[in-house]
Enzyme design. Structure first.
Site, mmCIF file in Angstrom:
data_model
loop_
_atom_site.group_PDB
_atom_site.id
_atom_site.type_symbol
_atom_site.label_atom_id
_atom_site.label_comp_id
_atom_site.label_asym_id
_atom_site.label_seq_id
_atom_site.Cartn_x
_atom_site.Cartn_y
_atom_site.Cartn_z
ATOM 1 C CG HIS A 27 -1.968 1.053 1.192
ATOM 2 N ND1 HIS A 27 -3.322 0.795 1.269
ATOM 3 C CD2 HIS A 27 -1.877 2.397 1.073
ATOM 4 C CE1 HIS A 27 -3.999 1.924 1.196
ATOM 5 N NE2 HIS A 27 -3.135 2.920 1.093
ATOM 6 C CG HIS A 29 -1.332 6.299 -2.435
ATOM 7 N ND1 HIS A 29 -2.541 6.257 -3.077
ATOM 8 C CD2 HIS A 29 -1.551 5.782 -1.193
ATOM 9 C CE1 HIS A 29 -3.460 5.749 -2.260
ATOM 10 N NE2 HIS A 29 -2.879 5.454 -1.103
ATOM 11 N NE ARG A 82 2.195 21.575 -14.123
ATOM 12 C CZ ARG A 82 2.156 22.871 -13.925
ATOM 13 N NH1 ARG A 82 2.436 23.699 -14.909
ATOM 14 N NH2 ARG A 82 1.829 23.342 -12.740
ATOM 15 C CD GLU A 213 -7.033 6.779 4.794
ATOM 16 O OE1 GLU A 213 -7.631 6.692 3.702
ATOM 17 O OE2 GLU A 213 -5.886 7.261 4.915
HETATM 18 O O1 LIG Z 1 -7.310 14.278 -9.693
HETATM 19 C C1 LIG Z 1 -8.305 14.957 -9.506
HETATM 20 O O2 LIG Z 1 -8.597 15.886 -10.266
HETATM 21 C C2 LIG Z 1 -9.173 14.732 -8.325
HETATM 22 C C3 LIG Z 1 -10.384 15.382 -8.212
HETATM 23 C C4 LIG Z 1 -11.157 15.175 -7.083
HETATM 24 C C5 LIG Z 1 -10.727 14.333 -6.066
HETATM 25 C C6 LIG Z 1 -9.513 13.690 -6.207
HETATM 26 C C7 LIG Z 1 -9.043 12.836 -5.104
HETATM 27 O O3 LIG Z 1 -9.747 12.613 -4.159
HETATM 28 C C8 LIG Z 1 -7.695 12.256 -5.199
HETATM 29 C C9 LIG Z 1 -7.327 11.496 -3.974
HETATM 30 C C10 LIG Z 1 -5.998 10.784 -4.172
HETATM 31 O O4 LIG Z 1 -5.439 10.532 -2.912
HETATM 32 C C11 LIG Z 1 -4.680 9.375 -3.050
HETATM 33 N N1 LIG Z 1 -4.318 8.939 -1.705
HETATM 34 C C12 LIG Z 1 -3.077 8.998 -1.229
HETATM 35 N N2 LIG Z 1 -3.049 8.580 0.026
HETATM 36 C C13 LIG Z 1 -4.303 8.250 0.360
HETATM 37 C C14 LIG Z 1 -4.875 7.742 1.544
HETATM 38 O O5 LIG Z 1 -4.248 7.518 2.595
HETATM 39 N N3 LIG Z 1 -6.206 7.518 1.536
HETATM 40 C C15 LIG Z 1 -6.954 7.743 0.446
HETATM 41 N N4 LIG Z 1 -6.434 8.217 -0.708
HETATM 42 C C16 LIG Z 1 -5.131 8.478 -0.739
HETATM 43 C C17 LIG Z 1 -5.549 8.468 -3.860
HETATM 44 O O6 LIG Z 1 -4.827 7.481 -4.519
HETATM 45 C C18 LIG Z 1 -6.132 9.447 -4.864
HETATM 46 O O7 LIG Z 1 -5.312 9.510 -5.994
HETATM 47 C C19 LIG Z 1 -8.731 13.865 -7.329
HETATM 48 ZN ZN ZN Z 2 -3.621 4.862 0.740
#
Ligand SMILES: O=C(O)c1cccc(C(=O)CC[C@H]2O[C@@H](n3cnc4c(=O)[nH]cnc43)[C@H](O)[C@@H]2O)c1
Ligand code: ZN
EC number: 3.5.4.40
Length: 353
Positions: A27, A29, A82, A213
């Site tokens: 896990h 990212h 980008r 979470e």
């Molecule tokens: O990319 C976008 O434009 C966008 C628009 C609206 C919402 C989002 C997201 O919510 C992206 C969330 C992003 O966070 C990552 N992530 C990393 N660590 C965690 C974690 O501990 N718990 C949940 N999500 C996590 C996840 O992989 C998403 O890529 C994006």
């Molecule tokens: Zn995560």
């Protein structure tokens, strides 16, 4: 990561054992693994960004008031990626860092929607991650696999796009093994994503959503029932529901526990209050992971040190924890046997010194 990050209460000898222990990371990212050097380099290339260019200033920037603030900061780093070359460099450097920590196998969570919606060509994106994966395996010996996750808060458009990218035979990368769901949980019910998980599972992918979470155990039940989760990302709130713990234990549905992440996003108040002990006591398969290591000021070695302290583990206990991760990974059987053998040999040699 540097020495100061390793849990200060871990005996020096155990720290050295952890450093050399062959490990699997299930896990972590992609963008959340960008090192301070890479983040500051990218920020310098894009002066329109609010991300600091000074690596020293990043520690402050990566201090979060709550989970929503964490996601806001996370997306400001996503905005720095980008070009396909940015994607390749990031992926390759993440693998280098994993290899440094003796990670033999990692499932990296990637959010392709966030990149394609920001204008990166989908074909070039897939080629960039695959190119980095192959180079990393050849040069560092670390095997990488991908989990494509839906950023749930971005809605069903994001779900559709992620399912398409994961299941289209012309695009789907060779390294893809699983399908996930990330981002905030509040106001983002899991059941709405069932059709997308059904498609991914039908295409041969494993189901590994985040759940529990930042919301209660009902979200974990939803992930099991509607998304047919085989492992759960975090699952922290499962500790509040003894029936759920018993179900997870009975069906060997592992939790991808990320202790420091839960403190950094303020999902859990202190490490001593982390429910990892309840998971272990209930017989749930626990794996230890780092989530977004530089953003949370940690790395996988530190997470193992934290787990050793919270669970009272010695070298054999740590080796079992590392083997848990290998066993519930989506690596093939030959690969699992090889890494578990390496863990056993390393441990026997260490204890026989
Ligand atoms: O990319 C976008 O434009 C966008 C628009 C609206 C919402 C989002 C997201 O919510 C992206 C969330 C992003 O966070 C990552 N992530 C990393 N660590 C965690 C974690 O501990 N718990 C949940 N999500 C996590 C996840 O992989 C998403 O890529 C994006
Ligand atoms: Zn995560």
């Amino acid at each position: 990561m540097t020495e100061h990050l390793v849990d200060p209460q871990t005996p020096r000898d155990l720290k050295a054992f952890i450093a050399g222990l062959p490990k699997a990371e299930l896990h972590v990212h992609h963008v959340g693994s960008a090192s301070p050097r890479i983040v500051s380099e990218l920020a310098a290339r894009h002066p329109d960004s609010k991300v600091p260019t000074d690596p020293e200033a990043l520690a402050d920037y990566f201090t979060f008031t709550d989970f929503a603030h964490f996601i806001e900061v996370y997306l400001s780093v996503v905005d720095l990626i980008r070009t396909p070359e940015d994607v390749r460099l990031l992926t390759y450097e993440v693998a280098r860092e994993l290899a440094r920590q003796q990670v033999r196998y990692a499932e990296l969570t990637i959010t392709p929607f966030s990149s394609t919606r920001r204008g990166i060509d989908e074909r070039a994106f897939m080629d960039a991650i695959e190119d980095a994966r192959k180079a990393a395996e050849a040069e560092f010996g670390t095997v990488l696999r991908w989990c494509f996750d839906i950023p749930g808060e971005a809605g069903l458009e994001a779900a559709e796009e992620t399912a398409r990218l994961a299941t289209d035979d012309r695009l789907r990368p060779e390294g893809l093994v699983s399908f996930g769901l990330g981002g905030p949980e509040v106001g983002v019910p899991r059941p709405q994503f069932k059709p997308y998980f059904d498609r991914a599972i039908a295409a041969g992918l494993h189901s590994v959503p985040h759940a529990g979470e930042t919301t209660g155990p009902e979200t974990v039940w939803d992930a099991l029932t509607h998304l047919r989760a085989e492992r759960i990302g975090h699952g922290t709130s499962a500790a509040q529901d003894p029936k759920l713990l018993a179900h997870l234990a009975e069906h060997r549905i592992a939790l991808e526990v990320c202790p420091t992440s839960n403190i950094a996003t303020r999902a859990v108040r202190t490490l001593d209050e982390h429910p990892i002990k309840e998971f272990a006591r209930a017989g749930v398969v626990v794996t230890i992971n780092s989530d977004d290591p530089p953003m949370f000021g940690t790395d996988l070695q530190n997470e193992y040190a934290v787990a050793a302290r919270l669970l009272g583990l010695d070298e054999r206990g740590l080796a079992d924890l590392a083997k848990n991760a290998v066993e519930v990974s989506f690596l093939d059987d030959a690969g699992k046997t090889r890494i578990k053998g390496e863990i056993d040999s390393y441990t026997a040699e260490w204890l026989g010194r």
